[in-house]
Design a protein around this motif. Structure first.
Motif, short mmCIF file in Angstrom:
data_model
loop_
_atom_site.label_atom_id
_atom_site.label_comp_id
_atom_site.label_asym_id
_atom_site.label_seq_id
_atom_site.Cartn_x
_atom_site.Cartn_y
_atom_site.Cartn_z
N PHE A 196 24.29 93.35 83.99
CA PHE A 196 23.96 92.19 83.16
C PHE A 196 25.15 91.24 83.11
N SER A 197 24.87 89.97 82.95
CA SER A 197 25.94 89.01 82.67
C SER A 197 26.32 89.15 81.20
N VAL A 198 27.47 88.61 80.81
CA VAL A 198 27.89 88.76 79.42
C VAL A 198 27.08 87.88 78.48
N ASP A 199 26.23 87.00 79.04
CA ASP A 199 25.33 86.25 78.16
C ASP A 199 23.98 86.94 78.01
N GLY A 200 23.92 88.22 78.42
CA GLY A 200 22.74 89.04 78.16
C GLY A 200 21.63 88.95 79.19
N GLN A 201 21.86 88.21 80.27
CA GLN A 201 20.83 88.07 81.30
C GLN A 201 20.96 89.18 82.35
N GLN A 202 19.84 89.75 82.75
CA GLN A 202 19.87 90.79 83.77
C GLN A 202 20.22 90.19 85.12
N VAL A 203 21.20 90.82 85.77
CA VAL A 203 21.60 90.42 87.13
C VAL A 203 20.91 91.31 88.15
N SER A 204 20.84 92.61 87.84
CA SER A 204 20.18 93.57 88.72
C SER A 204 19.75 94.78 87.90
#
Length: 257
Positions: free
Chosen positions: A232-240
């Motif tokens: 996840f990115s640190v803004d809470g969005q899933q990356v993978s």
């Protein structure tokens, strides 16, 4: 008769003054009732009851994610709420990401962090000591660091926090084997070196110390982690949702700019 009327007026004025003083509104009372009913029907702990993007629904934030409940308390909606606009923006996932970002920020100091010198992005990787794809991803760490990606590792025992065969008691639960091994990393004087060794195939000696791995695990459950290494990115969005090569992670991060 005049005396009685005067008393009733005094009581009514007093009641209104009390309500104004304590800031109690009908909506707040209703939210409290919504929270109580939701918790009586589900195993989830309610964190907050908010207004939702849909006027007819409350947004119920729980430790396990976001749900919706009609304002009369008669129906619960489990699933994503999408805006009726091009691309169908996922409003539920956006709210989860916002809340997740706050939790990530609060826990940052408890992660095992490999910091990029020329930081452009930050990611959180949910890691388990027995996860071969976690080890594989860590072997590509240098490529991420050289590309300006700081990597924060959160402990996420795939077996859960408690030993299922010998759970112990509520007052003193027995940690699962993977939780104990993660403590062996996070409790070590040099957790980065220990994580490096584990990724190279070394078994980790179980450890025990005050730690926040249980909060890492709760964060993962809130964000919807189903396996490791979820990114996840640190803004809470899933990356993978699982292992991806470093090149693919970089491409996704750069695409979000």
């Amino acid at each position: 008769m005049k005396s009685i009327k005067k008393s009733l007026v005094s009581i009514a004025v007093g009641a209104l003054t009390t309500a104004a003083t304590f800031g109690v509104s009908a909506e707040e009372l209703n939210r409290s009732n919504i929270s109580e009913k939701f918790q009586s029907l589900t195993p989830f702990e309610v964190v907050a009851v908010e207004n939702s993007p849909a006027d007819s629904l409350y947004q119920v934030v729980t430790t396990q994610g976001v749900f919706y409940m009609t304002k009369d308390g008669e129906h619960i909606v489990s699933g994503a709420l999408h805006e009726a606009a091009p691309g169908l923006p996922n409003l539920t996932q956006d709210r989860i990401a916002q809340l997740g970002a706050d939790k990530i920020n609060d826990l940052k100091d408890s992660f095992v962090t490999f910091e990029a010198e020329n930081q452009k992005h930050e990611i959180v990787v949910f890691y388990d000591t027995t996860c071969p794809y976690c080890h594989r991803m860590h072997k590509e760490l240098d490529e991420l660091l050289e590309s300006g990606v700081t990597v924060h590792y959160a402990g996420w025992p795939r077996e859960g926090l408690v030993d299922r065969r010998n759970p112990g008691t509520d007052a003193m639960p027995n940690p699962s084997a993977s939780y104990s091994e993660l403590m062996g990393i996070f409790c070590d004087e040099n957790p980065r070196e220990m994580l490096d060794a584990n990724a190279d195939g070394a078994r980790v000696k179980p450890g025990a110390c005050p730690n926040k791995i249980d909060e890492h695990y709760a964060l993962g459950e809130f964000l919807g982690v189903r396996g490791t290494p979820a990114v996840f990115s640190v803004d809470g969005q899933q990356v993978s949702p699982g292992y991806s090569p470093a090149s693919a992670i970089l491409q996704r991060l750069q695409g979000d700019q």
